[in-house]
Design a protein around this motif. Sequence first.
Motif, PDB file in Angstrom:
ATOM      1  N   CYS A 181       0.851  -1.197   0.000  1.00 16.54           N
ATOM      2  CA  CYS A 181       0.000   0.000   0.000  1.00 16.54           C
ATOM      3  C   CYS A 181       0.883   1.242   0.000  1.00 16.54           C
ATOM      4  O   CYS A 181       2.061   1.198   0.344  1.00 16.54           O
ATOM      5  CB  CYS A 181      -0.933   0.021   1.205  1.00 16.54           C
ATOM      6  SG  CYS A 181      -0.123   0.327   2.796  1.00 16.54           S
ATOM      7  N   ASN A 196      -2.319  10.674  -0.028  1.00 15.86           N
ATOM      8  CA  ASN A 196      -2.875   9.362  -0.348  1.00 15.86           C
ATOM      9  C   ASN A 196      -2.809   8.521   0.915  1.00 15.86           C
ATOM     10  O   ASN A 196      -1.741   8.398   1.527  1.00 15.86           O
ATOM     11  CB  ASN A 196      -2.110   8.666  -1.471  1.00 15.86           C
ATOM     12  CG  ASN A 196      -2.209   9.371  -2.797  1.00 15.86           C
ATOM     13  OD1 ASN A 196      -1.818  10.533  -2.915  1.00 15.86           O
ATOM     14  ND2 ASN A 196      -2.705   8.676  -3.801  1.00 15.86           N
ATOM     15  N   ASP A 199      -3.284   3.710  -0.083  1.00 14.99           N
ATOM     16  CA  ASP A 199      -3.709   3.618  -1.483  1.00 14.99           C
ATOM     17  C   ASP A 199      -3.238   2.289  -2.085  1.00 14.99           C
ATOM     18  O   ASP A 199      -2.045   1.983  -2.079  1.00 14.99           O
ATOM     19  CB  ASP A 199      -3.099   4.801  -2.242  1.00 14.99           C
ATOM     20  CG  ASP A 199      -3.604   4.912  -3.672  1.00 14.99           C
ATOM     21  OD1 ASP A 199      -4.300   3.997  -4.148  1.00 14.99           O
ATOM     22  OD2 ASP A 199      -3.282   5.918  -4.321  1.00 14.99           O
ATOM     23  N   THR A 200      -4.189   1.501  -2.608  1.00 15.19           N
ATOM     24  CA  THR A 200      -3.838   0.250  -3.277  1.00 15.19           C
ATOM     25  C   THR A 200      -4.411   0.213  -4.694  1.00 15.19           C
ATOM     26  O   THR A 200      -4.527  -0.870  -5.292  1.00 15.19           O
ATOM     27  CB  THR A 200      -4.364  -0.972  -2.482  1.00 15.19           C
ATOM     28  OG1 THR A 200      -5.784  -0.835  -2.302  1.00 15.19           O
ATOM     29  CG2 THR A 200      -3.684  -1.088  -1.136  1.00 15.19           C
ATOM     30  N   ALA A 201      -4.756   1.379  -5.247  1.00 16.51           N
ATOM     31  CA  ALA A 201      -5.343   1.423  -6.593  1.00 16.51           C
ATOM     32  C   ALA A 201      -4.425   0.793  -7.629  1.00 16.51           C
ATOM     33  O   ALA A 201      -4.896   0.202  -8.613  1.00 16.51           O
ATOM     34  CB  ALA A 201      -5.663   2.861  -6.963  1.00 16.51           C
ATOM     35  N   HIS A 202      -3.120   0.889  -7.420  1.00 15.40           N
ATOM     36  CA  HIS A 202      -2.157   0.341  -8.377  1.00 15.40           C
ATOM     37  C   HIS A 202      -2.182  -1.189  -8.422  1.00 15.40           C
ATOM     38  O   HIS A 202      -1.645  -1.780  -9.354  1.00 15.40           O
ATOM     39  CB  HIS A 202      -0.744   0.820  -8.013  1.00 15.40           C
ATOM     40  CG  HIS A 202      -0.399   0.623  -6.577  1.00 15.40           C
ATOM     41  ND1 HIS A 202      -0.768   1.525  -5.602  1.00 15.40           N
ATOM     42  CD2 HIS A 202       0.260  -0.375  -5.936  1.00 15.40           C
ATOM     43  CE1 HIS A 202      -0.340   1.100  -4.418  1.00 15.40           C
ATOM     44  NE2 HIS A 202       0.285  -0.044  -4.598  1.00 15.40           N
ATOM     45  N   GLY A 204      -4.877  -2.932  -8.646  1.00 23.22           N
ATOM     46  CA  GLY A 204      -6.038  -3.343  -9.418  1.00 23.22           C
ATOM     47  C   GLY A 204      -7.158  -3.831  -8.530  1.00 23.22           C
ATOM     48  O   GLY A 204      -7.993  -4.640  -8.921  1.00 23.22           O
TER      49      GLY A 204
END
Length: 204
Positions: A181, A196, A199-202, A204
């Motif tokens: 994260c 941020n 954030d774990t948007a990267h 997927g």
Amino acid sequence: MVKKIYLIRHGQTYFNVRGIVQGSGIDAPLNDTGQQQARQFHAAYAAVPFDRVHISTLMRTQQSIQPFLDAGLPHEKHRALDEISWGHREGTRITPEEDIEYHGLLRAWQRGETHLGLPGGESPEEVAARQRPFIEQVLRGRPEEENVLVCMHGRAMRVLLCQLLGYPLSRMDHFEHRNLCLYKVHYTGSMFAVRNYMDTAHLG
């Protein structure tokens, strides 16, 4: 100039999956999922012009940012970024009895008793003390470095975020974390601010 600190936790290890305590005394490598998380993070942030990378002395942090090192980015290892030592629990599988001990310690920390640690281990205050020279020398001592990537460990990251943001260590559990994260923190020269949060948007 605003300094942007990209603060990440290492990717997943087999110890994470098996519920085995790591801490600073277990130098576990990433598993296949952790390696994939490292590739996903690099794919998302390869275009950021990082000036320097900082990692702990444990291999799981270096493996988490290895694609950036392969691209030639300068990096430094710091014991200050190592995970807290969990003492006698390191390398053991979590059991109900140890959970009682562990959660009892967490409650003590939340009451402000952050001088306590597990037998043979470190307290949050001891972790904070070894992190302070890193904060002063690296994050504040190099104003010309605008984008900095830091890879470390869950509990130690919570301690570091408390120090950067001026929170008491008793509130460190407010900073949640997952494998790979991201916390993006901006430093204006006088204060830190989180942009941020976990954030774990990267991924997927």
